[in-house]
Design a protein around this motif. Structure first.
Motif, PDB file in Angstrom:
ATOM      1  N   VAL A   1      11.396  80.452 -39.110  1.00  0.00           N
ATOM      2  CA  VAL A   1      10.975  80.037 -37.777  1.00  0.00           C
ATOM      3  C   VAL A   1      10.759  78.528 -37.716  1.00  0.00           C
ATOM      4  O   VAL A   1      11.129  77.884 -36.750  1.00  0.00           O
ATOM      5  CB  VAL A   1       9.708  80.810 -37.347  1.00  0.00           C
ATOM      6  CG1 VAL A   1       9.188  80.317 -36.016  1.00  0.00           C
ATOM      7  CG2 VAL A   1       9.999  82.293 -37.280  1.00  0.00           C
ATOM      8  N   GLY A   2      10.120  77.967 -38.743  1.00  0.00           N
ATOM      9  CA  GLY A   2       9.967  76.524 -38.839  1.00  0.00           C
ATOM     10  C   GLY A   2       8.887  75.892 -37.985  1.00  0.00           C
ATOM     11  O   GLY A   2       8.722  74.681 -38.011  1.00  0.00           O
ATOM     12  N   GLU A   3       8.168  76.679 -37.209  1.00  0.00           N
ATOM     13  CA  GLU A   3       7.080  76.140 -36.393  1.00  0.00           C
ATOM     14  C   GLU A   3       6.076  77.258 -36.117  1.00  0.00           C
ATOM     15  O   GLU A   3       6.407  78.437 -36.255  1.00  0.00           O
ATOM     16  CB  GLU A   3       7.607  75.549 -35.091  1.00  0.00           C
ATOM     17  CG  GLU A   3       8.275  76.551 -34.178  1.00  0.00           C
ATOM     18  CD  GLU A   3       8.838  75.900 -32.922  1.00  0.00           C
ATOM     19  OE1 GLU A   3       8.051  75.622 -32.001  1.00  0.00           O
ATOM     20  OE2 GLU A   3      10.055  75.695 -32.882  1.00  0.00           O
ATOM     21  N   PRO A   4       4.861  76.898 -35.715  1.00  0.00           N
ATOM     22  CA  PRO A   4       3.852  77.932 -35.457  1.00  0.00           C
ATOM     23  C   PRO A   4       4.224  78.835 -34.286  1.00  0.00           C
ATOM     24  O   PRO A   4       4.808  78.391 -33.302  1.00  0.00           O
ATOM     25  CB  PRO A   4       2.590  77.117 -35.128  1.00  0.00           C
ATOM     26  CG  PRO A   4       2.839  75.763 -35.685  1.00  0.00           C
ATOM     27  CD  PRO A   4       4.321  75.545 -35.604  1.00  0.00           C
ATOM     28  N   ALA A   5       3.868  80.096 -34.420  1.00  0.00           N
ATOM     29  CA  ALA A   5       4.121  81.093 -33.377  1.00  0.00           C
ATOM     30  C   ALA A   5       2.803  81.506 -32.731  1.00  0.00           C
ATOM     31  O   ALA A   5       1.769  81.573 -33.403  1.00  0.00           O
ATOM     32  CB  ALA A   5       4.809  82.317 -33.962  1.00  0.00           C
ATOM     33  N   ASP A   6       2.864  81.785 -31.452  1.00  0.00           N
ATOM     34  CA  ASP A   6       1.671  82.232 -30.728  1.00  0.00           C
ATOM     35  C   ASP A   6       1.408  83.716 -30.937  1.00  0.00           C
ATOM     36  O   ASP A   6       0.271  84.167 -30.835  1.00  0.00           O
ATOM     37  CB  ASP A   6       1.842  81.942 -29.235  1.00  0.00           C
ATOM     38  CG  ASP A   6       2.033  80.462 -28.983  1.00  0.00           C
ATOM     39  OD1 ASP A   6       1.138  79.677 -29.340  1.00  0.00           O
ATOM     40  OD2 ASP A   6       3.095  80.085 -28.450  1.00  0.00           O
ATOM     41  N   ALA A   7       2.476  84.472 -31.203  1.00  0.00           N
ATOM     42  CA  ALA A   7       2.344  85.912 -31.420  1.00  0.00           C
ATOM     43  C   ALA A   7       3.465  86.404 -32.319  1.00  0.00           C
ATOM     44  O   ALA A   7       4.568  85.860 -32.300  1.00  0.00           O
ATOM     45  CB  ALA A   7       2.375  86.665 -30.089  1.00  0.00           C
ATOM     46  N   VAL A   8       3.135  87.421 -33.106  1.00  0.00           N
ATOM     47  CA  VAL A   8       4.127  88.113 -33.931  1.00  0.00           C
ATOM     48  C   VAL A   8       4.005  89.601 -33.618  1.00  0.00           C
ATOM     49  O   VAL A   8       2.912  90.167 -33.686  1.00  0.00           O
ATOM     50  CB  VAL A   8       3.907  87.861 -35.440  1.00  0.00           C
ATOM     51  CG1 VAL A   8       4.890  88.688 -36.265  1.00  0.00           C
ATOM     52  CG2 VAL A   8       4.029  86.377 -35.776  1.00  0.00           C
ATOM     53  N   VAL A   9       5.129  90.199 -33.259  1.00  0.00           N
ATOM     54  CA  VAL A   9       5.202  91.629 -32.941  1.00  0.00           C
ATOM     55  C   VAL A   9       6.061  92.267 -34.023  1.00  0.00           C
ATOM     56  O   VAL A   9       7.168  91.815 -34.287  1.00  0.00           O
ATOM     57  CB  VAL A   9       5.837  91.846 -31.553  1.00  0.00           C
ATOM     58  CG1 VAL A   9       5.984  93.333 -31.248  1.00  0.00           C
ATOM     59  CG2 VAL A   9       5.025  91.142 -30.469  1.00  0.00           C
ATOM     60  N   SER A  10       5.544  93.317 -34.657  1.00  0.00           N
ATOM     61  CA  SER A  10       6.263  93.895 -35.789  1.00  0.00           C
ATOM     62  C   SER A  10       6.523  95.382 -35.643  1.00  0.00           C
ATOM     63  O   SER A  10       5.613  96.154 -35.359  1.00  0.00           O
ATOM     64  CB  SER A  10       5.467  93.664 -37.078  1.00  0.00           C
ATOM     65  OG  SER A  10       6.076  94.355 -38.147  1.00  0.00           O
ATOM     66  N   GLY A  11       7.768  95.751 -35.908  1.00  0.00           N
ATOM     67  CA  GLY A  11       8.159  97.154 -35.977  1.00  0.00           C
ATOM     68  C   GLY A  11       8.469  97.566 -37.406  1.00  0.00           C
ATOM     69  O   GLY A  11       9.155  98.565 -37.621  1.00  0.00           O
ATOM     70  N   LEU A  12       7.983  96.790 -38.382  1.00  0.00           N
ATOM     71  CA  LEU A  12       8.299  97.082 -39.783  1.00  0.00           C
ATOM     72  C   LEU A  12       7.599  98.342 -40.278  1.00  0.00           C
ATOM     73  O   LEU A  12       6.488  98.650 -39.854  1.00  0.00           O
ATOM     74  CB  LEU A  12       7.888  95.898 -40.665  1.00  0.00           C
ATOM     75  CG  LEU A  12       8.625  94.587 -40.420  1.00  0.00           C
ATOM     76  CD1 LEU A  12       8.086  93.497 -41.342  1.00  0.00           C
ATOM     77  CD2 LEU A  12      10.119  94.763 -40.605  1.00  0.00           C
ATOM     78  N   PRO A  13       8.220  99.037 -41.235  1.00  0.00           N
ATOM     79  CA  PRO A  13       7.643 100.272 -41.794  1.00  0.00           C
ATOM     80  C   PRO A  13       6.662  99.952 -42.935  1.00  0.00           C
ATOM     81  O   PRO A  13       6.965 100.110 -44.111  1.00  0.00           O
ATOM     82  CB  PRO A  13       8.873 101.015 -42.311  1.00  0.00           C
ATOM     83  CG  PRO A  13       9.809  99.916 -42.720  1.00  0.00           C
ATOM     84  CD  PRO A  13       9.588  98.796 -41.727  1.00  0.00           C
ATOM     85  N   TRP A  14       5.489  99.486 -42.592  1.00  0.00           N
ATOM     86  CA  TRP A  14       4.523  98.961 -43.567  1.00  0.00           C
ATOM     87  C   TRP A  14       4.160  99.932 -44.685  1.00  0.00           C
ATOM     88  O   TRP A  14       4.028  99.520 -45.834  1.00  0.00           O
ATOM     89  CB  TRP A  14       3.252  98.535 -42.836  1.00  0.00           C
ATOM     90  CG  TRP A  14       3.477  97.453 -41.861  1.00  0.00           C
ATOM     91  CD1 TRP A  14       3.530  97.578 -40.496  1.00  0.00           C
ATOM     92  CD2 TRP A  14       3.700  96.073 -42.143  1.00  0.00           C
ATOM     93  NE1 TRP A  14       3.774  96.348 -39.926  1.00  0.00           N
ATOM     94  CE2 TRP A  14       3.880  95.410 -40.910  1.00  0.00           C
ATOM     95  CE3 TRP A  14       3.766  95.331 -43.319  1.00  0.00           C
ATOM     96  CZ2 TRP A  14       4.107  94.048 -40.818  1.00  0.00           C
ATOM     97  CZ3 TRP A  14       3.997  93.966 -43.229  1.00  0.00           C
ATOM     98  CH2 TRP A  14       4.163  93.340 -41.991  1.00  0.00           C
ATOM     99  N   THR A  15       3.978 101.191 -44.362  1.00  0.00           N
ATOM    100  CA  THR A  15       3.456 102.124 -45.364  1.00  0.00           C
ATOM    101  C   THR A  15       4.503 102.620 -46.353  1.00  0.00           C
ATOM    102  O   THR A  15       4.143 103.248 -47.352  1.00  0.00           O
ATOM    103  CB  THR A  15       2.767 103.336 -44.704  1.00  0.00           C
ATOM    104  OG1 THR A  15       3.709 104.010 -43.866  1.00  0.00           O
ATOM    105  CG2 THR A  15       1.564 102.891 -43.888  1.00  0.00           C
ATOM    106  N   VAL A  16       5.776 102.328 -46.105  1.00  0.00           N
ATOM    107  CA  VAL A  16       6.794 102.759 -47.065  1.00  0.00           C
ATOM    108  C   VAL A  16       7.306 101.608 -47.924  1.00  0.00           C
ATOM    109  O   VAL A  16       8.078 101.835 -48.848  1.00  0.00           O
ATOM    110  CB  VAL A  16       7.993 103.469 -46.374  1.00  0.00           C
ATOM    111  CG1 VAL A  16       7.531 104.741 -45.684  1.00  0.00           C
ATOM    112  CG2 VAL A  16       8.710 102.550 -45.418  1.00  0.00           C
ATOM    113  N   MET A  17       6.874 100.393 -47.643  1.00  0.00           N
ATOM    114  CA  MET A  17       7.336  99.273 -48.461  1.00  0.00           C
ATOM    115  C   MET A  17       6.386  99.042 -49.628  1.00  0.00           C
ATOM    116  O   MET A  17       5.209  99.401 -49.555  1.00  0.00           O
ATOM    117  CB  MET A  17       7.519  98.002 -47.622  1.00  0.00           C
ATOM    118  CG  MET A  17       6.281  97.394 -47.067  1.00  0.00           C
ATOM    119  SD  MET A  17       6.558  95.824 -46.171  1.00  0.00           S
ATOM    120  CE  MET A  17       7.533  96.300 -44.790  1.00  0.00           C
ATOM    121  N   PRO A  18       6.886  98.475 -50.715  1.00  0.00           N
ATOM    122  CA  PRO A  18       6.024  98.198 -51.863  1.00  0.00           C
ATOM    123  C   PRO A  18       4.859  97.285 -51.470  1.00  0.00           C
ATOM    124  O   PRO A  18       5.017  96.391 -50.631  1.00  0.00           O
ATOM    125  CB  PRO A  18       6.959  97.493 -52.855  1.00  0.00           C
ATOM    126  CG  PRO A  18       8.331  97.904 -52.445  1.00  0.00           C
ATOM    127  CD  PRO A  18       8.276  98.107 -50.958  1.00  0.00           C
TER     128      PRO A  18
END
Length: 188
Positions: free
Chosen positions: A100-117
């Protein structure tokens, strides 16, 4: 092409069996300041269900950077969305700050957190905390049926450790499976 097809082709790269509902997309994007944001980052946009709702809420001069690891989903999202505010990047969420290279005001995530290491999850959460502006908002979801599992409890603890505030939405029943939203605020 569907998220189910991509899950069957690449189950370790695609965390969802079915696309999220519009109701979950609205829950994910409300109350996080998208209307005033200059830069929003979406992690794991998949088929673009959240992307469309984010774009609908963004101001005309704002930007959305969507980072997708799956090459098929990234190409499809890029080809089907004709909005100058959207940039689709095929890459890893762990390199979020460099990408991204610069600060973000918001991050929205659809990542599968509980199945990743756990280590990978920690790296990505560190990257999210690093890229957010002070007071910036992070939102993601979890499936209700898995909320009691050790990976889900660890994930919630990791959010609590990295962010100054953490809220949990009511259950979004019209989603397959039902889910709830975590909304976190970056420590100042």
């Amino acid at each position: 092409m569907s998220i189910t097809t991509e899950f069957l082709r690449r189950p370790l790269m695609t965390g969802a069996v079915a696309a999220s509902s519009r109701r979950l997309a609205y829950a994910m994007t409300e109350g996080i300041g998208l209307e005033e944001a200059r830069l929003v980052v979406e992690l794991g946009p998949g088929t673009g269900v959240f992307t469309d709702v984010i774009l609908a809420r963004l101001a005309p001069a704002a930007r959305l950077v969507a980072i997708e690891l799956n090459p098929v989903l990234a190409a499809r999202l890029s080809a089907t969305r004709r909005d100058a505010r959207l940039t689709v990047i095929r890459g890893s969420a762990a390199e979020l700050a460099a990408t991204v290279g610069e600060p973000a005001d918001a991050v929205v995530s659809g990542l599968p957190w509980t199945v990743m290491p756990r280590e990978q999850r920690g790296q990505i959460l560190d990257a999210v905390a690093e890229v957010l502006t002070p007071g910036g908002r992070f939102t993601t979801f979890a499936y209700l049926h898995a909320a009691w599992t050790p990976p889900a409890r660890h994930f919630t603890a990791e959010l609590t450790h990295r962010f100054s505030e953490l809220e949990r939405s009511t259950v979004v029943w019209p989603n397959l499976p039902p889910a709830f939203v975590h909304r976190a605020t970056r420590k100042p």
